[in-house]
Design a protein around this motif. Sequence first.
Motif, short mmCIF file in Angstrom:
data_model
loop_
_atom_site.label_atom_id
_atom_site.label_comp_id
_atom_site.label_asym_id
_atom_site.label_seq_id
_atom_site.Cartn_x
_atom_site.Cartn_y
_atom_site.Cartn_z
N UNK A 127 0.82 -1.23 0.00
CA UNK A 127 0.00 0.00 0.00
C UNK A 127 0.85 1.27 0.00
N UNK A 128 2.02 1.24 0.67
CA UNK A 128 2.87 2.43 0.70
C UNK A 128 3.37 2.77 -0.69
N UNK A 129 3.82 1.76 -1.43
CA UNK A 129 4.28 1.99 -2.80
C UNK A 129 3.16 2.52 -3.67
N UNK A 130 1.97 1.94 -3.53
CA UNK A 130 0.82 2.40 -4.32
C UNK A 130 0.48 3.85 -4.02
N UNK A 131 0.48 4.21 -2.74
CA UNK A 131 0.14 5.59 -2.36
C UNK A 131 1.19 6.57 -2.85
N UNK A 132 2.47 6.25 -2.62
CA UNK A 132 3.54 7.17 -3.01
C UNK A 132 3.57 7.37 -4.53
N UNK A 133 3.45 6.28 -5.27
CA UNK A 133 3.46 6.40 -6.73
C UNK A 133 2.22 7.13 -7.24
N UNK A 134 1.09 6.93 -6.57
CA UNK A 134 -0.12 7.66 -6.97
C UNK A 134 0.06 9.16 -6.77
N UNK A 135 0.74 9.53 -5.67
CA UNK A 135 0.99 10.95 -5.42
C UNK A 135 1.97 11.53 -6.44
N UNK A 136 2.97 10.73 -6.83
CA UNK A 136 3.98 11.22 -7.76
C UNK A 136 3.44 11.30 -9.18
N UNK A 137 2.76 10.24 -9.61
CA UNK A 137 2.31 10.15 -11.00
C UNK A 137 0.93 10.77 -11.23
N UNK A 138 0.19 10.99 -10.12
CA UNK A 138 -1.20 11.47 -10.21
C UNK A 138 -2.04 10.52 -11.06
N UNK A 139 -1.72 9.27 -10.99
CA UNK A 139 -2.48 8.20 -11.64
C UNK A 139 -2.77 7.13 -10.60
N UNK A 140 -3.64 6.18 -10.96
CA UNK A 140 -4.02 5.15 -10.00
C UNK A 140 -3.72 3.75 -10.52
N UNK A 141 -3.99 3.47 -11.79
CA UNK A 141 -3.89 2.11 -12.30
C UNK A 141 -2.46 1.57 -12.21
N UNK A 142 -1.49 2.32 -12.70
CA UNK A 142 -0.10 1.85 -12.66
C UNK A 142 0.40 1.71 -11.23
N UNK A 143 0.19 2.68 -10.33
CA UNK A 143 0.61 2.48 -8.94
C UNK A 143 -0.01 1.25 -8.28
N UNK A 144 -1.30 1.01 -8.53
CA UNK A 144 -1.93 -0.17 -7.95
C UNK A 144 -1.28 -1.45 -8.49
N UNK A 145 -1.00 -1.48 -9.79
CA UNK A 145 -0.36 -2.65 -10.39
C UNK A 145 1.02 -2.90 -9.78
N UNK A 146 1.79 -1.83 -9.63
CA UNK A 146 3.13 -1.97 -9.04
C UNK A 146 3.02 -2.39 -7.58
N UNK A 147 2.03 -1.86 -6.86
CA UNK A 147 1.81 -2.28 -5.48
C UNK A 147 1.51 -3.77 -5.38
N UNK A 148 0.72 -4.29 -6.31
CA UNK A 148 0.43 -5.72 -6.34
C UNK A 148 1.70 -6.52 -6.60
N UNK A 149 2.52 -6.05 -7.54
CA UNK A 149 3.78 -6.73 -7.83
C UNK A 149 4.70 -6.75 -6.61
#
Length: 538
Positions: A11-33
């Motif tokens: 979840x931390x990776x997903x949240x941080x990447x969502x804040x950086x990229x201002x996107x949701x799909x890619x951060x969620x995918x990376x968080x799952x990985x």
Amino acid sequence: MTDGIESLLPPAVAIILALITRRVLVPLTIGILVGTATLASRESSGPLSVLTGTASRFIQTIDQSVRDWDHLHVLAFTLLLGAMVGVLESSGSMARMISGWTRRVSTRRGGQSLIGFTGLLIFFDDYANTLLVGGTMRTTADRYGISRAKLAYLVDSTAAPVAGLTLVSTWVATELSYLQEGLADAGIEATNMTFSVFLQSLPYRFYPLLALWFVFVIATSGRDFGPMWAEENAAVQKPRSHHRQSSAGSWPDIFAAVMPVGICLIVISVVLVTTGLQEPAASEMSLWQYFGHVIGSGNSYLALVAGGAAGLIAAGTLAIALSGVSWELVVMGSAKGMLQMLPAMAVLWLAWALSSLTGEDQLNTGGYLASILNERLPVEWLPTCVFLLAAFIAFSTGTSWGTMAILTPLAVALSINLQQALLVPETLLAASDTAASLAMSPICLATFSSVLAGAIFGDHCSPLSDTTVLSSRACDCNHVLHVRTQMPYALVVGVTCILFGTLPASWGVSPWISLLISAAVLWVIVRVLGKHPQPASS
């Protein structure tokens, strides 16, 4: 089962990447990985085995998240309601009905109130609300000297709040799904509790409720403050046309626009009651308790799908019979409505997968957070902290849906786990019974509601929000101007929600008392800070 600091990584990776990229799909995918890699590294040794284990778990997690029967119901309802909204938009019946109402307005206050009231009626989808109300009310706003900034505020501040509060909307199935994931992560497997918790949480949704109240306080008082007053004052100074529309929405348009939504509500209620009556109830129950038992025991997912299908059939039939629309246009409208829901469905799918990895039988993220926070974060502060975190994520990413996807399961599980950690062993029941009772506690209800409330609050302040952008476009308002004039109003409501809503609720104060006090405070603020625009001098 992992219970170390590495359980926070997905979840931390997903949240941080969502804040950086201002996107949701890619951060969620990376968080799952990241989550699957963490689990694979626990079970395998050597880079190759970890890599193959990660790939295998990733595919398995994604596949299982969409094979779940309840999840399929959610996706089906989302598609069906999107299709119904698409038919209503393509037939034009709702747009003509709204346009006809403007003939009954004679004052600026009446015009603002009508815009807000229309936003309440289109409660089933925030996008449809924004586009229909904003597009049809521009001439009304110009006629009565209402600035485009005020029109955009009235549209934006009713669209998401009302969609997040009603039982029939494109939001409700998503909220129920995330809530159920959070309850499951806390060890509650009884799916019939989900709808009961959802209903009990509605009074704790302070920001959406008070944002709607503030809209009508502003509209009926005719007062404004901050940048909005300057825009309203300039609009009043401009010469305006007193031309009144000659055409009104006919009764077939009203019937074709209202009946599909009404039928959808009726079918959902009937299925909920029918399936709920099949569950045995305790012998000693009050009428209200029995009603709550029936609704809570009903199959909410089946009810939503049945209601969505009935609403879509009714919308298509009435569009052809009353609005004179061809069946080809009905099919095209349905397809367009479904396509509009695909991004949200993709977020749902990935959020389910990420949530399953943070569950009690996988990384147990909620359990680890509870173990490190139970002596560091007073549980009474949790609803307020979640509200602020959700607002920050939504402001930074511009998506309330993505915020709910990331935070809801984690926040719900954490609120239950933190409360369990405070119980002495002698007071503990069976683990599942204890968790089930704590799910109905004010802290859990307020925490769950704070995710949605904070997400909408952050959206209202964010220039990146999709509904904020849609509102400014639909109302033909400069986007930066819309954000600049709406933000002070959103901040006033948000601060009031914290001081008189989330904080008192955590100490057991009734949400109804908090709402009454907050409503009074907001009324006083408008009376003290607000000013009427100055009419043009003759």
